[in-house]
Design a protein around this motif. Sequence first.
Motif, PDB file in Angstrom:
ATOM      1  N   ALA A 195       5.793  41.737 109.744  1.00  0.00           N
ATOM      2  CA  ALA A 195       6.017  42.963 110.138  1.00  0.00           C
ATOM      3  C   ALA A 195       6.889  42.994 111.239  1.00  0.00           C
ATOM      4  O   ALA A 195       7.990  43.843 111.417  1.00  0.00           O
ATOM      5  CB  ALA A 195       4.629  43.808 110.510  1.00  0.00           C
ATOM      6  N   ALA A 196       6.904  42.237 112.084  1.00  0.00           N
ATOM      7  CA  ALA A 196       7.783  42.039 113.455  1.00  0.00           C
ATOM      8  C   ALA A 196       9.187  41.573 113.145  1.00  0.00           C
ATOM      9  O   ALA A 196      10.119  42.007 113.663  1.00  0.00           O
ATOM     10  CB  ALA A 196       7.095  41.111 114.589  1.00  0.00           C
ATOM     11  N   LEU A 197       9.139  40.823 112.155  1.00  0.00           N
ATOM     12  CA  LEU A 197      10.552  40.265 111.722  1.00  0.00           C
ATOM     13  C   LEU A 197      11.273  41.293 110.848  1.00  0.00           C
ATOM     14  O   LEU A 197      12.545  41.051 110.618  1.00  0.00           O
ATOM     15  CB  LEU A 197      10.348  39.060 110.839  1.00  0.00           C
ATOM     16  N   ALA A 198      10.639  42.419 110.434  1.00  0.00           N
ATOM     17  CA  ALA A 198      11.319  43.505 109.673  1.00  0.00           C
ATOM     18  C   ALA A 198      12.223  44.386 110.046  1.00  0.00           C
ATOM     19  O   ALA A 198      12.344  45.462 109.830  1.00  0.00           O
ATOM     20  CB  ALA A 198      10.289  44.180 108.775  1.00  0.00           C
TER      21      ALA A 198
ATOM     22  N   LYS B 269       7.520  44.019 122.723  1.00  0.00           N
ATOM     23  CA  LYS B 269       6.037  44.281 122.818  1.00  0.00           C
ATOM     24  C   LYS B 269       5.474  43.979 121.338  1.00  0.00           C
ATOM     25  O   LYS B 269       4.591  43.270 121.169  1.00  0.00           O
ATOM     26  CB  LYS B 269       5.617  45.708 123.090  1.00  0.00           C
ATOM     27  N   VAL B 270       6.457  44.114 120.339  1.00  0.00           N
ATOM     28  CA  VAL B 270       6.004  44.241 119.016  1.00  0.00           C
ATOM     29  C   VAL B 270       6.052  42.531 118.717  1.00  0.00           C
ATOM     30  O   VAL B 270       5.129  41.745 118.158  1.00  0.00           O
ATOM     31  CB  VAL B 270       6.958  44.961 118.018  1.00  0.00           C
ATOM     32  N   LEU B 271       7.094  41.864 119.197  1.00  0.00           N
ATOM     33  CA  LEU B 271       7.326  40.442 119.129  1.00  0.00           C
ATOM     34  C   LEU B 271       6.089  39.509 119.809  1.00  0.00           C
ATOM     35  O   LEU B 271       5.941  38.739 119.302  1.00  0.00           O
ATOM     36  CB  LEU B 271       8.660  40.090 119.614  1.00  0.00           C
TER      37      LEU B 271
ATOM     38  N   ALA C  77      11.476  42.182 103.216  1.00  0.00           N
ATOM     39  CA  ALA C  77      11.725  43.088 104.402  1.00  0.00           C
ATOM     40  C   ALA C  77      12.020  42.248 105.707  1.00  0.00           C
ATOM     41  O   ALA C  77      13.150  42.586 106.331  1.00  0.00           O
ATOM     42  CB  ALA C  77      10.450  43.788 104.844  1.00  0.00           C
ATOM     43  N   GLY C  78      11.405  40.975 105.832  1.00  0.00           N
ATOM     44  CA  GLY C  78      11.900  40.244 106.816  1.00  0.00           C
ATOM     45  C   GLY C  78      13.397  39.637 106.578  1.00  0.00           C
ATOM     46  O   GLY C  78      14.114  39.334 107.344  1.00  0.00           O
TER      47      GLY C  78
END
Length: 189
Positions: A24-27, A64-66, A103-104
């Motif tokens: 999700a973070a890589l998307a 923050k997400v990463l 997505a990523g």
Amino acid sequence: MRGQLPSPPPPEDVLEIGAPEQFAALAHPLRQRLLFALGGRPATIRQLAGQLDAKKGNVAHHLKVLREAGLVHIAGTRQVRGGTEQYYQRTARHMVVAEPRAAGTAAMLAAFAQELDLSPAESHLTLRHLRLSPAKARELAETLAELVDAAEEVEAAEEDAEGRPLHGVLVALYQQALPPDTTGSAPVT
């Protein structure tokens, strides 16, 4: 950069991406670009915002997400004008996506396209399709990885590398999907 912390090595050499929150973070392309930017040395939100021409609040949110996904960490802090400035760093020098997800991959390619578009120098981009046996495909993948690793080792060993321009390298080797059956014949049941 002024006020830059010394560059401690990331805690890990290789991090295998596999958790849902990591995918999700890589998307998002900006998160991909932040990971690119943090590949060389730790940086603050202000430094990253300036480098990526992004708003500090936007950079802070994506960091923050990463961080929550375990892809970056706080490498150090420094007191500035009554506050504390945090330096972010990738958690690993190399991040390997064992089973890429659409997505990523799309976000990485979008971030790559943005980087390529902003490049002040001539870039090299080639797409070729080769017919390779599984053994030859493995050999080519190993050769490409060794080539990139060797270039990185040479750069790390050179004393004046700090002042040189940073170059991005994207290497992909994949087996092309077979086209759907186009013979027009109906499946046998």
